[in-house]
Design an enzyme around this catalytic site. Structure first.
Site, PDB file in Angstrom:
ATOM      1  N   LYS A 265      26.345  50.063  41.997  1.00  0.00           N
ATOM      2  CA  LYS A 265      26.544  49.791  43.540  1.00  0.00           C
ATOM      3  C   LYS A 265      25.323  50.083  44.206  1.00  0.00           C
ATOM      4  CE  LYS A 265      31.156  51.905  43.716  1.00  0.00           C
ATOM      5  NZ  LYS A 265      32.108  50.850  43.955  1.00  0.00           N
ATOM      6  N   ASP A 276      36.081  59.474  44.742  1.00  0.00           N
ATOM      7  CA  ASP A 276      36.877  58.376  43.959  1.00  0.00           C
ATOM      8  C   ASP A 276      37.860  58.890  42.942  1.00  0.00           C
ATOM      9  OD1 ASP A 276      37.301  55.612  43.605  1.00  0.00           O
ATOM     10  OD2 ASP A 276      35.712  55.404  41.967  1.00  0.00           O
ATOM     11  N   ASP A 335      31.947  48.065  37.426  1.00  0.00           N
ATOM     12  CA  ASP A 335      32.436  48.828  38.585  1.00  0.00           C
ATOM     13  C   ASP A 335      33.905  48.608  38.953  1.00  0.00           C
ATOM     14  OD1 ASP A 335      32.088  50.308  40.807  1.00  0.00           O
ATOM     15  OD2 ASP A 335      30.978  48.692  42.184  1.00  0.00           O
ATOM     16  N   ARG A 339      40.924  50.588  37.310  1.00  0.00           N
ATOM     17  CA  ARG A 339      41.955  49.967  36.514  1.00  0.00           C
ATOM     18  C   ARG A 339      41.720  50.262  35.054  1.00  0.00           C
ATOM     19  NH1 ARG A 339      40.066  44.262  39.140  1.00  0.00           N
ATOM     20  NH2 ARG A 339      39.563  45.849  40.513  1.00  0.00           N
TER      21      ARG A 339
HETATM   22  N1  BES Z   1      36.096  52.874  43.817  1.00  0.00           N
HETATM   23  C1  BES Z   1      35.720  51.682  44.232  1.00  0.00           C
HETATM   24  C2  BES Z   1      36.613  51.331  45.124  1.00  0.00           C
HETATM   25  C3  BES Z   1      36.144  52.003  46.197  1.00  0.00           C
HETATM   26  C4  BES Z   1      35.497  51.431  47.386  1.00  0.00           C
HETATM   27  C5  BES Z   1      36.938  53.014  46.978  1.00  0.00           C
HETATM   28  C6  BES Z   1      35.271  51.729  48.532  1.00  0.00           C
HETATM   29  C7  BES Z   1      36.593  53.774  48.184  1.00  0.00           C
HETATM   30  C8  BES Z   1      35.953  52.913  49.100  1.00  0.00           C
HETATM   31  C9  BES Z   1      36.079  50.761  42.747  1.00  0.00           C
HETATM   32  O1  BES Z   1      36.056  51.399  41.503  1.00  0.00           O
HETATM   33  C10 BES Z   1      35.338  49.552  42.928  1.00  0.00           C
HETATM   34  O2  BES Z   1      34.005  49.673  42.795  1.00  0.00           O
HETATM   35  N2  BES Z   1      36.015  48.573  42.980  1.00  0.00           N
HETATM   36  C11 BES Z   1      35.352  47.212  43.132  1.00  0.00           C
HETATM   37  C12 BES Z   1      36.218  46.387  42.334  1.00  0.00           C
HETATM   38  C13 BES Z   1      35.527  44.960  42.110  1.00  0.00           C
HETATM   39  C14 BES Z   1      34.076  45.302  41.055  1.00  0.00           C
HETATM   40  C15 BES Z   1      36.507  43.839  41.494  1.00  0.00           C
HETATM   41  C16 BES Z   1      35.101  46.819  44.620  1.00  0.00           C
HETATM   42  O3  BES Z   1      36.069  46.864  45.435  1.00  0.00           O
HETATM   43  O4  BES Z   1      34.279  46.105  44.842  1.00  0.00           O
HETATM   44 ZN    ZN Z   2      36.031  53.557  41.426  1.00  0.00          ZN
HETATM   45 MN    MN Z   3      34.018  51.008  40.750  1.00  0.00          MN
END
Ligand code: BES
Ligand code: ZN
Ligand code: MN
Length: 488
Positions: A265, A276, A335, A339
């Site tokens: 990230k 998280d 990331d 899931r």
């Molecule tokens: N933990 C994140 C989602 C998240 C984002 C939680 C902001 C709280 C605040 C999750 O693991 C993630 O990184 N999701 C990605 C998925 C994508 C790579 C398909 C996202 O939402 O960008």
């Molecule tokens: Zn996450």
């Molecule tokens: Mn993630």
């Protein structure tokens, strides 16, 4: 750990009001009518309460809001807060009134003159929830209210009604503490230890370590944690307060820190990824509340505790991993790890417990924040009845929730060149494709809800019943759902 504020209920006694020190709160109904205790304060302050009740400022207040009058002449106290509240308030209004009193900060004690208000217990509940403060790592004094006394006409009755609410508040605080805790302290080991400690309140707690998880075939969960020096774990919490029926299941994403892994990230805002594990936090808080109030229901809580770090052992983009269910997954984005954790524990929960229903919670996607902001969690379900029941419970608790779509058209987007599915399919409908991925691990006859709580678990500003930071969103709605469904 946070010590909740202590609230005592005492007999109404108008003779002591003049000498009460600290802060006072009195109730005035929207029509300006004041109860016997407030009338006494009015008399002592030579009509200040009644004058305020007739003002424009009072007329403009919402129910549950209040205004403080400082150092009223004729009284020993530092100030009196006048809170606008109907004689027969709704639950939401009563809790809001309590929350208003909780932010009436300063030195000394708080005395709430609630008299015969029928929602006195709810006022105390709102007060407790809003008075929460995460001070574990503050070395300087804070000005949070530590205790309150509520003058009511029926102290035993109100105390009895407030008992289960205090159990709920403790569940909410448990969740908030977990979500607020930084990741150098709340490691997977520390998280599991806090859950194991709940055996003292009657929960059965089982901790599955990496060797057992490998034996069970939880390869996708283990893949997420393999770049971290903290060991991955699955914790199973059971509360058996019902008969011999199969349990209801709560399943939570517990990523104690999400760097994104090799698909790392950006650094701006990455510190928020300490939250998280919010889904696992809510599951844990609900289990705690159920035990503390002695719920007459069978519920199992399963959380997957992992840390998503990049290192020489970390999973790579392009890796293919076989889930416990047997389906293969191309990890095209490390990331999209939540899931992968849920896939294995959803499957495990169904195989082992054959639950009558299953709800998972996860801070799963940024996309749900784009869609619903920080007001409502995303609700995805394969069962209209269970979904409707949940939405009703959330509404009653004033916890924002909004149903979002699942559809075979979204499922198609999961197609992978090298495996049965890929774990990330880009920006369009990102919350729905994530939910669709999870549904691949839900049996058709398991009534199921997925709650994407990425936008509601942690807020940058104060909300009605919580200071900024972790909200504990969902603990109250889920407890209410369980109460209505199994204890009615
Ligand atoms: N933990 C994140 C989602 C998240 C984002 C939680 C902001 C709280 C605040 C999750 O693991 C993630 O990184 N999701 C990605 C998925 C994508 C790579 C398909 C996202 O939402 O960008
Ligand atoms: Zn996450
Ligand atoms: Mn993630």
């Amino acid at each position: 750990m946070t010590t909740p504020i202590s609230i005592n209920f005492i007999e109404s006694d108008i003779d002591t009001i003049a000498t009460l020190t600290g802060k006072l709160a009195v109730l005035v109904s929207p029509d300006g009518k004041i109860d016997t205790l407030a009338r006494r304060v009015n008399r002592l302050t030579k009509g200040a309460i009644a004058r305020f009740a007739e003002s424009d400022a009072f007329a403009k207040l919402e129910n549950g809001a209040g205004v403080a009058l400082a150092y009223p002449a004729g009284m020993a106290c530092e100030g009196v807060m006048v809170v606008k509240l109907p004689k027969r308030p709704s639950v939401v209004e009563a809790r809001k009134a309590g929350a208003t009193m909780a932010i009436y900060k300063g030195t000394g004690a708080l005395s709430v003159l609630a008299a015969s208000n029928p929602k006195a217990a709810d006022i105390s509940y709102g007060l407790a929830l809003r008075a929460y403060a995460f001070i574990a790592h503050k070395t300087t004094e804070t000005d949070e209210i530590q205790s309150a006394a509520m003058m009511v006409t029926n102290p035993e009755g109100v105390a009895a009604e407030a008992g289960p609410m205090a159990a709920l508040a403790e569940g909410v605080f448990f969740t908030r503490d977990l979500v607020n805790e930084p990741s150098n302290i709340l490691t997977t080991n520390d998280f599991a230890a806090r859950l194991a400690a709940m055996q003292e309140i009657g929960l059965e707690v089982e901790i599955l370590e990496e060797a057992e998880l490998a034996k069970l075939g939880m390869r996708t969960l283990l893949a997420v944690g393999q770049g971290s020096s903290s060991p991955s774990k699955v914790v199973v919490m059971r509360w058996n307060g019902g008969g011999d029926e199969a349990p209801f299941a709560l399943v939570g994403k517990g990523v104690v820190f999400d760097t994104g892994g090799i698909s790392i990230k950006p650094s701006a805002g990455m510190e928020d990824m300490t939250m998280d594990m919010g889904g696992a936090g809510v599951v844990s808080g609900v289990m705690r509340a159920l035990a503390l109030r002695g719920a007459k229901a069978n519920v199992v809580g399963v959380v997957g505790l992992v840390e998503n770090m990049p290192d020489g052992d970390a999973m790579r983009p392009g890796d293919v991993v076989r889930s416990m269910k047997g389906d293969t997954i191309e990890i095209n984005n490390t990331d999209a790890e939540g899931r992968l954790v849920l896939a294995d524990i959803l499957w495990y929960t169904q195989e082992r417990f054959n639950p009558v229903g299953m709800i998972d919670l996860a801070t799963l996607t940024g996309a749900i924040i784009v869609g619903l902001g920080h007001e409502k969690a995303g609700v995805f379900s394969n069962n209209d009845k269970l979904c409707g029941d949940f939405l009703k419970a959330a509404e009653a608790e004033n916890e924002g929730a909004w149903r979002m779509p699942l559809s075979p058209a979204y499922d198609k987007l999961l197609k992978s060149r090298t495996a049965d599915m890929k774990n990330s399919c880009g920006r369009p409908a990102g919350a729905s494709t994530a939910a669709q991925f999870l549904q691949r691990f839900v049996k058709e006859d398991t009534p199921w809800i997925h709650l994407d709580i990425a936008g509601v678990a942690l807020l940058t500003g104060d909300s009605d019943l919580a200071p900024k930071g972790a909200t504990g969103w969902g603990v109250r709605a889920l407890d209410r759902l369980i109460r209505d469904k199994f204890e009615g």
